[in-house]
Design a protein around this motif. Structure first.
Motif, PDB file in Angstrom:
ATOM      1  N   ASP A 229       0.832  -1.196   0.000  1.00 24.77           N
ATOM      2  CA  ASP A 229       0.000   0.000   0.000  1.00 24.77           C
ATOM      3  C   ASP A 229       0.869   1.249   0.000  1.00 24.77           C
ATOM      4  O   ASP A 229       1.881   1.320   0.712  1.00 24.77           O
ATOM      5  CB  ASP A 229      -0.913   0.026   1.228  1.00 24.77           C
ATOM      6  N   ALA A 230       0.476   2.238  -0.786  1.00 28.15           N
ATOM      7  CA  ALA A 230       1.232   3.483  -0.883  1.00 28.15           C
ATOM      8  C   ALA A 230       1.296   4.187   0.467  1.00 28.15           C
ATOM      9  O   ALA A 230       0.286   4.299   1.170  1.00 28.15           O
ATOM     10  CB  ALA A 230       0.598   4.399  -1.929  1.00 28.15           C
ATOM     11  N   GLY A 231       2.493   4.647   0.844  1.00 28.32           N
ATOM     12  CA  GLY A 231       2.668   5.411   2.071  1.00 28.32           C
ATOM     13  C   GLY A 231       2.631   4.595   3.337  1.00 28.32           C
ATOM     14  O   GLY A 231       2.688   5.163   4.436  1.00 28.32           O
ATOM     15  N   GLU A 232       2.555   3.270   3.225  1.00 25.19           N
ATOM     16  CA  GLU A 232       2.484   2.409   4.403  1.00 25.19           C
ATOM     17  C   GLU A 232       3.750   1.557   4.517  1.00 25.19           C
ATOM     18  O   GLU A 232       4.216   1.002   3.519  1.00 25.19           O
ATOM     19  CB  GLU A 232       1.268   1.490   4.328  1.00 25.19           C
ATOM     20  N   PRO A 233       4.305   1.423   5.737  1.00 26.94           N
ATOM     21  CA  PRO A 233       5.473   0.550   5.904  1.00 26.94           C
ATOM     22  C   PRO A 233       5.111  -0.890   5.542  1.00 26.94           C
ATOM     23  O   PRO A 233       4.028  -1.371   5.862  1.00 26.94           O
ATOM     24  CB  PRO A 233       5.804   0.675   7.398  1.00 26.94           C
ATOM     25  N   ALA A 234       6.004  -1.568   4.846  1.00 30.14           N
ATOM     26  CA  ALA A 234       5.763  -2.952   4.432  1.00 30.14           C
ATOM     27  C   ALA A 234       7.092  -3.700   4.426  1.00 30.14           C
ATOM     28  O   ALA A 234       8.162  -3.106   4.563  1.00 30.14           O
ATOM     29  CB  ALA A 234       5.117  -2.999   3.046  1.00 30.14           C
ATOM     30  N   GLU A 235       7.005  -5.013   4.281  1.00 34.71           N
ATOM     31  CA  GLU A 235       8.202  -5.843   4.188  1.00 34.71           C
ATOM     32  C   GLU A 235       8.239  -6.481   2.807  1.00 34.71           C
ATOM     33  O   GLU A 235       7.288  -7.124   2.377  1.00 34.71           O
ATOM     34  CB  GLU A 235       8.214  -6.932   5.259  1.00 34.71           C
ATOM     35  N   LEU A 236       9.340  -6.270   2.116  1.00 34.41           N
ATOM     36  CA  LEU A 236       9.543  -6.845   0.801  1.00 34.41           C
ATOM     37  C   LEU A 236      10.295  -8.166   0.981  1.00 34.41           C
ATOM     38  O   LEU A 236      11.388  -8.192   1.539  1.00 34.41           O
ATOM     39  CB  LEU A 236      10.359  -5.879  -0.062  1.00 34.41           C
TER      40      LEU A 236
ATOM     41  N   HIS B 153      22.350  -6.449  -4.322  1.00 39.79           N
ATOM     42  CA  HIS B 153      21.892  -5.057  -4.342  1.00 39.79           C
ATOM     43  C   HIS B 153      20.468  -5.031  -4.895  1.00 39.79           C
ATOM     44  O   HIS B 153      20.186  -5.612  -5.950  1.00 39.79           O
ATOM     45  CB  HIS B 153      22.815  -4.196  -5.190  1.00 39.79           C
ATOM     46  N   LEU B 154      19.574  -4.374  -4.182  1.00 38.43           N
ATOM     47  CA  LEU B 154      18.162  -4.343  -4.554  1.00 38.43           C
ATOM     48  C   LEU B 154      17.742  -2.902  -4.856  1.00 38.43           C
ATOM     49  O   LEU B 154      17.959  -1.998  -4.047  1.00 38.43           O
ATOM     50  CB  LEU B 154      17.295  -4.905  -3.425  1.00 38.43           C
ATOM     51  N   ILE B 155      17.160  -2.724  -6.038  1.00 32.45           N
ATOM     52  CA  ILE B 155      16.662  -1.414  -6.462  1.00 32.45           C
ATOM     53  C   ILE B 155      15.163  -1.519  -6.711  1.00 32.45           C
ATOM     54  O   ILE B 155      14.689  -2.479  -7.314  1.00 32.45           O
ATOM     55  CB  ILE B 155      17.353  -0.947  -7.762  1.00 32.45           C
ATOM     56  N   VAL B 156      14.408  -0.541  -6.231  1.00 33.14           N
ATOM     57  CA  VAL B 156      12.984  -0.438  -6.535  1.00 33.14           C
ATOM     58  C   VAL B 156      12.753   0.903  -7.216  1.00 33.14           C
ATOM     59  O   VAL B 156      13.135   1.949  -6.681  1.00 33.14           O
ATOM     60  CB  VAL B 156      12.117  -0.545  -5.260  1.00 33.14           C
TER      61      VAL B 156
ATOM     62  N   LEU C 296       9.753   6.556 -13.080  1.00 36.84           N
ATOM     63  CA  LEU C 296      11.108   6.883 -12.604  1.00 36.84           C
ATOM     64  C   LEU C 296      11.128   8.018 -11.578  1.00 36.84           C
ATOM     65  O   LEU C 296      12.186   8.550 -11.270  1.00 36.84           O
ATOM     66  CB  LEU C 296      12.041   7.226 -13.773  1.00 36.84           C
ATOM     67  N   ALA C 297       9.955   8.395 -11.045  1.00 33.03           N
ATOM     68  CA  ALA C 297       9.904   9.479 -10.057  1.00 33.03           C
ATOM     69  C   ALA C 297      10.321   8.993  -8.671  1.00 33.03           C
ATOM     70  O   ALA C 297      10.776   9.787  -7.842  1.00 33.03           O
ATOM     71  CB  ALA C 297       8.497  10.081  -9.997  1.00 33.03           C
ATOM     72  N   THR C 298      10.171   7.694  -8.392  1.00 32.40           N
ATOM     73  CA  THR C 298      10.538   7.133  -7.093  1.00 32.40           C
ATOM     74  C   THR C 298      11.606   6.068  -7.297  1.00 32.40           C
ATOM     75  O   THR C 298      11.469   5.191  -8.155  1.00 32.40           O
ATOM     76  CB  THR C 298       9.320   6.502  -6.400  1.00 32.40           C
ATOM     77  N   TYR C 299      12.669   6.158  -6.495  1.00 35.02           N
ATOM     78  CA  TYR C 299      13.822   5.250  -6.625  1.00 35.02           C
ATOM     79  C   TYR C 299      14.325   4.909  -5.237  1.00 35.02           C
ATOM     80  O   TYR C 299      14.496   5.796  -4.399  1.00 35.02           O
ATOM     81  CB  TYR C 299      14.907   5.954  -7.447  1.00 35.02           C
ATOM     82  N   ARG C 300      14.506   3.618  -4.978  1.00 36.20           N
ATOM     83  CA  ARG C 300      15.020   3.177  -3.683  1.00 36.20           C
ATOM     84  C   ARG C 300      16.152   2.170  -3.893  1.00 36.20           C
ATOM     85  O   ARG C 300      15.999   1.213  -4.639  1.00 36.20           O
ATOM     86  CB  ARG C 300      13.916   2.519  -2.853  1.00 36.20           C
ATOM     87  N   HIS C 301      17.282   2.405  -3.220  1.00 33.35           N
ATOM     88  CA  HIS C 301      18.384   1.432  -3.195  1.00 33.35           C
ATOM     89  C   HIS C 301      18.353   0.819  -1.801  1.00 33.35           C
ATOM     90  O   HIS C 301      18.724   1.455  -0.822  1.00 33.35           O
ATOM     91  CB  HIS C 301      19.721   2.126  -3.463  1.00 33.35           C
ATOM     92  N   LEU C 302      17.890  -0.438  -1.717  1.00 37.78           N
ATOM     93  CA  LEU C 302      17.655  -1.091  -0.430  1.00 37.78           C
ATOM     94  C   LEU C 302      18.747  -2.104  -0.117  1.00 37.78           C
ATOM     95  O   LEU C 302      19.470  -2.559  -0.996  1.00 37.78           O
ATOM     96  CB  LEU C 302      16.289  -1.784  -0.453  1.00 37.78           C
ATOM     97  N   HIS C 303      18.858  -2.447   1.172  1.00 40.00           N
ATOM     98  CA  HIS C 303      19.852  -3.417   1.621  1.00 40.00           C
ATOM     99  C   HIS C 303      19.148  -4.548   2.371  1.00 40.00           C
ATOM    100  O   HIS C 303      19.057  -4.535   3.594  1.00 40.00           O
ATOM    101  CB  HIS C 303      20.897  -2.738   2.506  1.00 40.00           C
ATOM    102  N   PRO C 304      18.626  -5.538   1.627  1.00 36.85           N
ATOM    103  CA  PRO C 304      17.897  -6.639   2.271  1.00 36.85           C
ATOM    104  C   PRO C 304      18.827  -7.557   3.058  1.00 36.85           C
ATOM    105  O   PRO C 304      20.034  -7.605   2.815  1.00 36.85           O
ATOM    106  CB  PRO C 304      17.274  -7.380   1.090  1.00 36.85           C
ATOM    107  N   GLU C 305      18.246  -8.280   4.003  1.00 35.23           N
ATOM    108  CA  GLU C 305      18.975  -9.262   4.810  1.00 35.23           C
ATOM    109  C   GLU C 305      18.578 -10.661   4.358  1.00 35.23           C
ATOM    110  O   GLU C 305      17.398 -10.935   4.122  1.00 35.23           O
ATOM    111  CB  GLU C 305      18.647  -9.080   6.292  1.00 35.23           C
TER     112      GLU C 305
ATOM    113  N   TRP D  23      15.151 -13.494   1.324  1.00 31.93           N
ATOM    114  CA  TRP D  23      15.604 -12.138   1.622  1.00 31.93           C
ATOM    115  C   TRP D  23      14.418 -11.290   2.072  1.00 31.93           C
ATOM    116  O   TRP D  23      13.281 -11.515   1.645  1.00 31.93           O
ATOM    117  CB  TRP D  23      16.212 -11.491   0.383  1.00 31.93           C
ATOM    118  N   SER D  24      14.670 -10.296   2.921  1.00 32.82           N
ATOM    119  CA  SER D  24      13.609  -9.386   3.347  1.00 32.82           C
ATOM    120  C   SER D  24      14.200  -8.016   3.647  1.00 32.82           C
ATOM    121  O   SER D  24      15.365  -7.895   4.049  1.00 32.82           O
ATOM    122  CB  SER D  24      12.883  -9.930   4.588  1.00 32.82           C
ATOM    123  N   THR D  25      13.384  -6.992   3.435  1.00 30.51           N
ATOM    124  CA  THR D  25      13.806  -5.627   3.735  1.00 30.51           C
ATOM    125  C   THR D  25      12.568  -4.759   3.940  1.00 30.51           C
ATOM    126  O   THR D  25      11.557  -4.946   3.250  1.00 30.51           O
ATOM    127  CB  THR D  25      14.665  -5.045   2.590  1.00 30.51           C
ATOM    128  N   PRO D  26      12.610  -3.833   4.881  1.00 31.12           N
ATOM    129  CA  PRO D  26      11.484  -2.903   5.016  1.00 31.12           C
ATOM    130  C   PRO D  26      11.472  -1.927   3.850  1.00 31.12           C
ATOM    131  O   PRO D  26      12.526  -1.577   3.306  1.00 31.12           O
ATOM    132  CB  PRO D  26      11.778  -2.188   6.343  1.00 31.12           C
TER     133      PRO D  26
END
Length: 210
Positions: free
Chosen positions: A85-92, A117-120, A125-134, A141-144
């Motif tokens: 959901d947009a604007g809500e914390p979630a686990e990928l 390396h995980l990119i969302v 292309l207005a939203t970009y996230r470089h995440l570090h999953p465990e 793998w999981s990451t908030p």
């Protein structure tokens, strides 16, 4: 070069690569094209899904930039979280599966200090996230993650399996973000962009598959 600058340069390079992948992907198929039911929807486990063989995956991916395929080089990106959901914390949550054994990959070669390396990125292309999953011991793998705008997104996993002669692989899968979607038009193509004080310039000609 300091570690922070190395990671920033690496992320900038990934952003440029994934931007190109979106451009090519748009000409081939929609980013949010319908997909086969996931194991979560069918009630099956990781090892019970029917997957393409390594030869089929390689044939389908030949000549395409990394990130356009969910399966390539004998590996599949199994994205367990397909909607948030947009604007809500979630686990990928996701796993990288070896197509030959149908088992989750648990050994990776470290690149820039990370196994994967995980990119969302949103389709506009207005939203970009470089995440570090465990990674858990079983290869999941999981990451908030918290994505501000609704719409279609693409999840990119960049990794190198820790196998003899293994090459780096970039796989991609679709992620839907629920809410009131108002996509931004894509910006005009530019060879130089400045973000957070870093200026990145792209030189040379880009050709799909090269």
């Amino acid at each position: 070069m300091q570690t922070g600058l190395k990671i920033t340069a690496f992320a900038a390079g990934l952003a440029a690569t994934f931007g190109s992948a979106y451009a090519v992907g748009g000409a081939l198929d929609p980013v949010a094209a319908p997909k086969e039911p996931s194991h979560q929807e069918s009630g099956e486990g990781h090892g019970e899904k029917e997957r393409p063989t390594a030869e089929e995956g390689a044939g389908e991916a030949s000549g395409l930039p990394g990130g356009l395929q969910v399966s390539q080089g004998g590996f599949t990106l199994d994205l367990d979280t397909t909607r948030v959901d947009a604007g809500e914390p979630a686990e990928l949550r996701f796993a990288v599966v070896d197509d030959d054994t149908s088992r989750n990959v648990t050994a990776f070669r470290r690149e820039h200090g990370k196994e994967l390396h995980l990119i969302v990125a949103s389709s506009d292309l207005a939203t970009y996230r470089h995440l570090h999953p465990e990674r858990a011991a079983d290869g999941t793998w999981s990451t908030p993650v918290e994505l501000p705008e609704a719409g279609g997104y693409r999840v990119f996993a960049d990794f190198t399996p820790d196998e003899k002669n293994a090459e780096g692989v970039t796989l991609g899968a679709d992620l839907a973000v629920s809410g009131d979607a108002r996509p931004e038009p894509l910006p005009e193509a530019e060879r130089t962009v400045t973000v957070d004080g870093y200026e990145v310039t792209l030189a040379g000609a880009l050709r799909p598959g090269a």
